[in-house]
Structures are given as structure tokens and as C-alpha cells.
Design an enzyme around this catalytic site. Structure first.
Site, PDB file in Angstrom:
ATOM      1  N   GLY A  41       0.795  -1.234   0.000  1.00 36.76           N
ATOM      2  CA  GLY A  41       0.000   0.000   0.000  1.00 36.76           C
ATOM      3  C   GLY A  41       0.825   1.279   0.000  1.00 36.76           C
ATOM      4  CB  CYS A  43       2.888   2.031   4.624  1.00 40.88           C
ATOM      5  SG  CYS A  43       4.301   1.511   5.596  1.00 40.88           S
ATOM      6  CG  ASP A 310      -4.675   6.097   5.692  1.00 40.55           C
ATOM      7  OD1 ASP A 310      -4.395   5.901   6.896  1.00 40.55           O
ATOM      8  OD2 ASP A 310      -3.843   6.500   4.853  1.00 40.55           O
ATOM      9  CG  HIS A 442      24.711   8.429  32.334  1.00 41.98           C
ATOM     10  ND1 HIS A 442      24.263   9.680  31.999  1.00 41.98           N
ATOM     11  CD2 HIS A 442      26.062   8.519  32.483  1.00 41.98           C
ATOM     12  CE1 HIS A 442      25.300  10.511  31.967  1.00 41.98           C
ATOM     13  NE2 HIS A 442      26.401   9.841  32.253  1.00 41.98           N
TER      14      HIS A 442
END
Ligand code: NAI
Length: 463
Positions: A41, A43, A310, A442
Site C-alpha cells: 500500500g 506505506c 485510512d 546513562h
């Protein structure tokens, strides 16, 4: 076929349709998927995938331009747009073939042709040959197409939509983008980073009108800093051809007339559901503002007929279509499922990237009277400094009674990857206290999330 085996027809092979088909197959159904064009499609073929392939080239080009900052001397480099386009097409083909493989692996019959629904149990497929197939349930996943604006000259040569922009073989010198939404901004930056002179015309007071105002304002500043001209509150009057042969976009900004010349104009003013030829009237489905109305179980007004993605309107995002596809397939097969639209991430691959989930600050203040906002800039984040991308910030919105997170907005490097944690949090109705007690590694960009969470109580550590 066992007596219990349910037959499901899926109309459309985009991210909504092919995921619905796989889910239905996993749940034991016999599935037929009908696609008139290419599997994958919008995408895979004309949207998410090819644009992000071009974003990668554009960003790499930009980064090479900054190599000196990292202590690297680069002698001579240039963009080969043809090669970049070929790379994009290769990725598209690989993923399209991947969808075909997944269909085969899940024993889904793929019919290439145009589906017209005859009634809630029969579909006519017209392609090389016509055939009528029957099913117990039908899932419509027919997608969307680029929308347009009713101004003179919009159909003329030199005026493109996003499909055309992806097919360009030569880059124009100057481009005017009409629409400062998701498509408009992603393309604007891709082409700007490929040395095209780009202007964006947006009719609303801010770019990305539906996103948080702080995010939109800071992104506008970042894009302008890169040299993209942005006009907001701008209304396009018409598109003409100048004597030079250039396109000329005539528009007004706060009532003042302006004109911009360009080689190509790109219209990116939204997409509209695609339901042509499906025969919805004949089965009694009335469109609502162009979309197929559905409930949170993806059921249409006609029993045994579902609609997703959609075509069903709402946020036109591949991941939302995929989630709706799984939801529809489950309900069609008797497994209760309902969509939770509170936790749908929204991502924009500009640089800095934008990612958000939940309410904007304005929406939160409209819906709650006790809203708290915490934010943290990437300038104070070690990893952002290390990778040389310190633009942007994290903004978290919560209500103060339970500390429930109402919205998370990230403008910054890898925002689209980082948002997933917040989506999980919102899905679980987490409070910011949970976020603040979660140890983040971190040095990483994700530490900015905790810092913004701590900021909700004025207790950020690193600022
Ligand atoms: P959009 O709705 O995001 O943006 C359209 C923009 O055009 C809006 O800002 C609107 O105010 C503006 N506009 C409308 N008429 C105008 C006019 N006459 N003059 C100037 N500006 C005007 O729609 P877009 O960007 O076309 O994208 C379509 C759909 O595709 C969206 O739902 C979007 O979410 C989806 N999409 C998602 C992507 C992603 O997730 N990264 C990438 C590309 C598209």
C-alpha cells in the site's frame, strides 16, 4: 476446510490490510486478500518507507557537511540523486516482496484485482478475469489518496503531490511546498538538504497545526535556521505559469499578496480516504465526511463488514492502521478487541525529529483544570552533546491529582524511537511517578524523559 473455519476477505494490501490478514490467519481463518495495485500500500510503496529512505540520504549528506565538527576531514563529496532514488526503490521492493512472502507463509490467498462488495458476504473481483468470492466477514482496508485544494492551476504540469515527488528523476532548483503538515515538512527538509531552495506555505497560524504549540514553534525555528522559508497564516490564491516557464504560487499572508516562483510546487494538504468503486452504497454504508464510519471494534454500520486504516479516517498512520487491522480481525473471529486511541504515537521524521503521544498542552488544559507541565532541553543531556544534536526538548503533561501522564512531546534526536516508552506508559495509564522511579541508562537520550518527569515537580537533576 473444517466446519468451523471462518472465511475472511480483506480488501486492500497496505499495512492495515496485510496485518489484518495475518492476524486473521493466526486466529485460524481462511483468508483472501484482494489488492489492485502493489502489496504494501501507501506505506511501503509511496509513503513511510520511500520517504524515510530519502530522509536517510538527506541526513547523511547533512552530517557529512558537519564532519569537521567531529574532527573528520572530508575532501569532496556530492549527492548522486539517481543512486539515492535507486536505493529507495530497492528498499521498497525488498519490503514489498517481504509482504508477499508473509502472505505465502500465512497461507493467505492474494488476488490481484479490484474488489467491489456485492453484499456482506460476497465480493466481485475484477482483474485479468472476473470472479465472485464469498466470505463470512469482510474487512475493508482500501486506504487513502493525496488530497488537493480547489485553486486554479493545481492540476497543471509542474504541480506535484507526494506520489509525484517520490518519482522525480531530477531535483528542481526551487520548490514551493503548499501545506506545513507532516508530508510537507518531511519533504521540505529532504529537498532542502539536497540543496533545493524550499519555501513552505501553511494556512494555519502554526506549522503542524494539530501538534503541541511549543513543539511546532521550535521546529519552525530549526527549519528556518536551515534556510527553509516558512509562511504561516498563508492562503494560496492560485498557481500560474510565469513567462519564464516557472510555476508561480500566488498567496496572501495576513491579507498581503505575495508570489513565489519555483520549478515545482508540491501540494501536501492532507490525504482523503479512498473508497471509490467499493460499492459501499449498494451494501448500505453511508460515508461520513468521506470516511467509512466505524466503532472502536472497527465494525461498520453493516453486520459482518469491518473497516480499518485510512479508509476509516482519524489519524492516517500506518501503525494505527496495523493496530486496527488486528482489532478488526480478532472481532471478526469472535475475539473481543477494542481500539485505544489515547495511546497512538505520532511521529515526524524531520531533523530534529518530532514524536508525540496523547494530549497537547492546549488540549489538556481544555479537558482538565489541574494540568502540570515538565520539560527538559537536550542541550543539558550528555548523549545529545556527544552526538552533536542538542536541538529540542522533552515536554510531559500530567494531571496533578494522580500524576497520570496525559501527553508526551519530544522534539529532538531519535524522538521517534524514544516515544515508544511513553506510549507503553500511556497505554498502562502510568503516572509520572512511575517514570521518575524508572532507572534509565546513562548516557542516553532517554534520560531526558525522566528529567522532564522530575521537572513536573520542579526537581530535574541536571538543570
Ligand atoms: P496534514 O494534515 O498533516 O497537513 C496538511 C497541512 O496542510 C495542514 O497543516 C493544513 O493546515 C495545511 N493546508 C491545508 N490546506 C491548505 C492550503 N490551501 N494552503 C496551505 N496550507 C494548507 O496532511 P499531510 O501532511 O498531507 O499528510 C497526510 C496524512 O499522511 C496525514 O494524516 C499524516 O499524518 C500522514 N503521514 C504521516 C507521516 C508520518 O507519520 N511521519 C508521513 C507522511 C504522511
Amino acid at each position: 476446510m473444517s466446519e468451523k473455519e471462518q472465511r475472511i476477505i480483506v480488501v486492500g494490501g497496505g499495512p492495515g490490510g496485510y496485518v489484518a490478514a495475518i492476524e486473521a490467519s493466526h486466529c485460524g481463518a481462511k483468508v483472501t486478500l484482494i489488492e489492485k495495485d502493489a502489496l504494501g500500500g501507501t506505506c511501503v510503496n509511496r509513503g513511510c518507507i520511500p520517504t524515510k529512505a530519502l530522509v536517510q540520504t538527506a541526513n547523511m549528506l547533512h552530517e557529512i557537511g558537519r564532519a569537521g565538527e567531529y574532527g573528520i576531514v572530508v575532501n569532496g563529496y556530492a549527492l548522486d540523486f539517481i543512486k539515492a532514488s535507486e536505493r529507495k526503490s530497492k528498499i521498497v521492493k525488498q519490503l514489498r516482496d517481504g509482504v508477499a512472502y508473509l502472505m505465502k507463509k500465512n497461507k493467505i490467498t492474494v488476488l490481484h484485482g479490484t474488489a467491489s462488495i456485492l453484499d456482506s458476504g460476497r465480493v466481485l473481483v475484477s482483474g485479468n478475469e472476473r470472479q465472485e468470492i464469498s466470505a463470512d466477514k469482510i474487512i475493508i482496508a482500501s486506504g487513502s489518496q493525496p488530497g488537493s485544494i480547489p485553486v486554479e492551476g493545481v492540476e497543471d504540469k509542474g504541480v506535484m503531490n507526494s506520489d509525484d515527488a517520490l518519482e522525480m528523476k531530477i531535483l528542481p532548483k526551487k520548490m514551493v511546498v503548499i501545506g506545513g503538515g507532516v508530508i510537507g515538512l518531511e519533504f521540505a527538509q529532504i529537498f532542502k538538504r539536497m540543496s533545493v531552495d524550499v519555501s513552505v506555505i501553511e494556512m494555519m497560524p502554526q506549522i503542524l497545526p494539530t501538534e503541541d504549540h511549543d513543539i511546532a514553534r521550535h521546529l519552525e525555528r530549526a527549519l528556518k535556521k536551515e534556510g527553509i522559508d516558512i509562511y504561516v497564516n498563508a492562503k494560496v490564491a492560485c498557481i500560474t505559469t510565469a513567462p519564464s516557464g516557472e510555476k508561480q504560487v500566488l498567496f496572501t499572508v495576513n491579507g498581503i499578496e505575495k508570489a513565489l516562483e519555483c520549478e515545482k510546487a508540491l501540494v501536501a494538504v492532507g490525504r482523503v480516504p479512498y473508497t471509490e468503486g467499493l460499492g459501499l452504497e449498494q451494501i448500505g454504508i453511508a460515508l461520513e465526511k468521506g470516511r467509512i464510519p466505524v466503532n472502536e471494534r472497527m465494525e461498520t454500520t453493516v453486520k459482518n463488514v469491518y473497516a480499518i486504516g485510512d479508509a476509516a479516517g482519524g489519524l492516517m498512520l500506518a501503525h494505527k492502521a496495523m493496530a486496527e487491522g488486528r482489532c478488526a480481525a480478532k472481532n471478526a473471529l469472535g475475539i473481543e478487541s477494542a481500539m485505544n486511541y489515547k495511546a497512538v504515537p505520532r511521529c515526524i521524521w524531520t531533523s530534529p525529529e518530532v514524536a508525540a503521544v496523547g494530549l497537547t498542552e492546549l488540549q489538556a488544559r481544555e479537558q482538565h483544570d489541574d494540568v502540570k507541565v515538565g520539560s527538559f532541553p537536550f542541550t543539558a543531556n550528555g548523549k545529545a552533546k556527544i552526538i552533536g544534536e542538542t536541538q529540542g526538548f522533552v515536554k510531559i503533561i500530567s494531571e496533578s491529582r494522580y500524576g497520570e501522564i496525559l501527553g508526551v512531546h519530544i522534539l529532538g534526536p531519535h524522538a521517534t524511537e524514544m516515544i515508544a516508552e511513553s506510549v507503553l506508559g500511556m497505554q498502562m495509564e502510568a503516572s509520572f511517578h512511575c517514570l521518575n522511579e524508572t532507572i534509565h541508562p546513562h548516557p542516553t537520550l532517554s534520560e531526558a524523559l525522566v528529567e522532564a518527569g522530575l521537572g513536573l515537580e520542579g526537581k530535574s537533576i541536571h538543570i
